[in-house]
Write a protein that holds these residues in place. Structure first.
Motif, short mmCIF file in Angstrom:
data_model
loop_
_atom_site.label_atom_id
_atom_site.label_comp_id
_atom_site.label_asym_id
_atom_site.label_seq_id
_atom_site.Cartn_x
_atom_site.Cartn_y
_atom_site.Cartn_z
N TYR A 69 -9.65 4.53 -10.95
CA TYR A 69 -10.81 3.75 -12.03
C TYR A 69 -11.97 3.34 -11.27
O TYR A 69 -12.10 2.87 -10.11
N GLU A 70 -13.00 3.62 -12.05
CA GLU A 70 -14.32 3.38 -11.66
C GLU A 70 -14.97 2.58 -12.91
O GLU A 70 -14.72 3.04 -14.05
N ASP A 71 -15.96 1.74 -12.50
CA ASP A 71 -16.50 0.79 -13.86
C ASP A 71 -17.41 1.72 -14.63
O ASP A 71 -17.84 1.48 -15.68
N LYS A 72 -17.65 2.84 -14.18
CA LYS A 72 -18.42 4.01 -14.77
C LYS A 72 -18.11 4.25 -16.29
O LYS A 72 -18.82 4.20 -17.23
N GLY A 73 -16.65 4.58 -16.49
CA GLY A 73 -16.07 4.87 -17.65
C GLY A 73 -14.74 4.10 -17.96
O GLY A 73 -13.87 4.15 -17.20
N LEU A 74 -14.86 3.50 -19.16
CA LEU A 74 -13.59 2.83 -19.48
C LEU A 74 -12.42 3.77 -19.83
O LEU A 74 -11.40 3.56 -19.99
N ASN A 75 -13.05 5.07 -19.81
CA ASN A 75 -12.01 6.34 -19.99
C ASN A 75 -11.29 6.78 -18.79
O ASN A 75 -10.63 8.04 -18.95
N ASP A 76 -11.76 6.55 -17.58
CA ASP A 76 -11.36 6.81 -16.23
C ASP A 76 -9.73 6.73 -16.29
O ASP A 76 -9.18 5.58 -16.13
N ALA A 77 -9.01 7.95 -16.18
CA ALA A 77 -7.65 7.80 -15.84
C ALA A 77 -7.41 7.50 -14.30
O ALA A 77 -8.47 7.73 -13.51
N TYR A 78 -6.48 6.80 -14.01
CA TYR A 78 -6.24 6.31 -12.64
C TYR A 78 -4.82 6.44 -12.45
O TYR A 78 -3.85 6.67 -13.44
N VAL A 79 -4.33 6.46 -11.14
CA VAL A 79 -3.16 6.32 -10.68
C VAL A 79 -2.35 5.12 -10.08
O VAL A 79 -3.10 4.53 -9.13
N GLU A 80 -1.18 4.82 -10.30
CA GLU A 80 -0.49 3.90 -9.64
C GLU A 80 0.51 4.59 -9.06
O GLU A 80 1.46 4.98 -9.64
N ILE A 81 0.61 4.24 -7.63
CA ILE A 81 1.49 5.04 -6.91
C ILE A 81 2.40 4.07 -6.24
O ILE A 81 1.84 3.25 -5.44
N SER A 82 3.75 4.16 -6.27
CA SER A 82 4.85 3.27 -5.63
C SER A 82 5.55 4.20 -4.77
O SER A 82 5.79 5.23 -5.01
N GLY A 83 5.80 3.81 -3.41
CA GLY A 83 6.44 4.49 -2.53
C GLY A 83 6.62 4.00 -1.05
O GLY A 83 6.64 2.57 -1.23
N SER A 84 6.96 4.50 -0.21
CA SER A 84 7.08 3.94 1.16
C SER A 84 6.08 4.49 2.03
O SER A 84 5.63 5.69 1.93
N SER A 85 5.65 3.76 3.20
CA SER A 85 4.83 4.27 3.88
C SER A 85 5.30 4.09 5.54
O SER A 85 6.10 3.28 5.91
N SER A 86 4.81 5.01 6.35
CA SER A 86 5.14 4.88 7.87
C SER A 86 3.77 5.28 8.54
O SER A 86 2.73 5.71 8.13
N ILE A 87 3.98 4.87 9.84
CA ILE A 87 2.72 5.20 10.87
C ILE A 87 3.06 6.63 11.19
O ILE A 87 3.87 7.13 11.69
N ASN A 88 1.74 7.62 11.03
CA ASN A 88 1.60 8.69 11.28
C ASN A 88 0.47 8.76 12.66
O ASN A 88 -0.45 8.64 12.54
N LYS A 89 1.14 9.14 13.94
CA LYS A 89 0.31 9.39 15.01
C LYS A 89 -0.08 10.75 15.28
O LYS A 89 -0.56 11.11 16.34
N SER A 90 0.30 11.68 14.51
CA SER A 90 0.06 13.12 14.77
C SER A 90 -1.36 13.60 15.07
O SER A 90 -2.21 13.32 14.16
N LEU A 91 -1.66 14.34 16.28
CA LEU A 91 -2.91 14.63 16.45
C LEU A 91 -3.44 15.60 15.52
O LEU A 91 -4.69 15.63 15.01
N TYR A 114 -6.22 4.85 17.07
CA TYR A 114 -6.49 5.56 15.64
C TYR A 114 -5.17 6.33 15.04
O TYR A 114 -4.74 7.08 15.84
N VAL A 115 -4.65 5.74 13.99
CA VAL A 115 -3.29 6.10 13.48
C VAL A 115 -3.74 6.34 11.68
O VAL A 115 -4.54 5.72 11.37
N PHE A 116 -2.80 6.83 11.21
CA PHE A 116 -2.44 7.14 9.78
C PHE A 116 -1.27 6.28 9.35
O PHE A 116 -0.42 6.37 9.67
#
Length: 141
Positions: A69-91, A114-116
């Motif tokens: 969602y961005e304030d430029k357009g009230l018509n902007d579609a956006y996503v709401e994501i529910s999930g699980s997160s983990s630490i990824n240290k892969s080079l 520096y990780v993701f």
């Protein structure tokens, strides 16, 4: 899986990199703006290993992400994501998404701090689609 909806979601993810990540801290939501990258429906966001969000995710991997969602357009579609997160240290991941601006925080792609955070969605809702009701993708795995 609804392939049309999946394509809409991926398009939103590709076009919107800044979003809100909410994790759980002491049984309360804790939200912050993050930069997101995606590989299909999987999200990656860079972070320092020694931050409280890493501790929060190690204690409770449940996260929510709002993107699009961005304030430029009230018509902007956006996503709401529910999930699980983990630490990824892969080079591989660290090199793939490395950005020169990251030198402000890290020594380079091989910096151990520096990780993701890797976010694996369970449910993705697409909202604000030109007056249409929200649509939902349920992912199992």
């Amino acid at each position: 899986m609804n392939e049309d909806l999946k394509e809409k979601v991926i398009k939103i993810l590709l076009n919107h990199k800044t979003g809100i990540l909410s994790s759980v801290e002491n049984n309360k939501p804790h939200a912050r703006y993050m930069e997101f990258y995606n590989d299909g429906l999987t999200l990656y966001t860079p972070t320092k290993l020694d931050t409280e969000k890493v501790d929060e995710i190690e204690n409770n991997p449940v996260v929510s992400v709002l993107l699009g969602y961005e304030d430029k357009g009230l018509n902007d579609a956006y996503v709401e994501i529910s999930g699980s997160s983990s630490i990824n240290k892969s080079l591989d991941i660290k090199n793939k998404y490395w950005n020169e601006t990251f030198y402000k925080w890290f020594d380079g792609p091989e910096d151990p701090n520096y990780v993701f955070l890797e976010i694996n969605p369970k449910t993705i809702r697409v909202l604000n689609m030109q007056g249409n009701p929200p649509q939902e993708l349920n992912l199992h795995g």
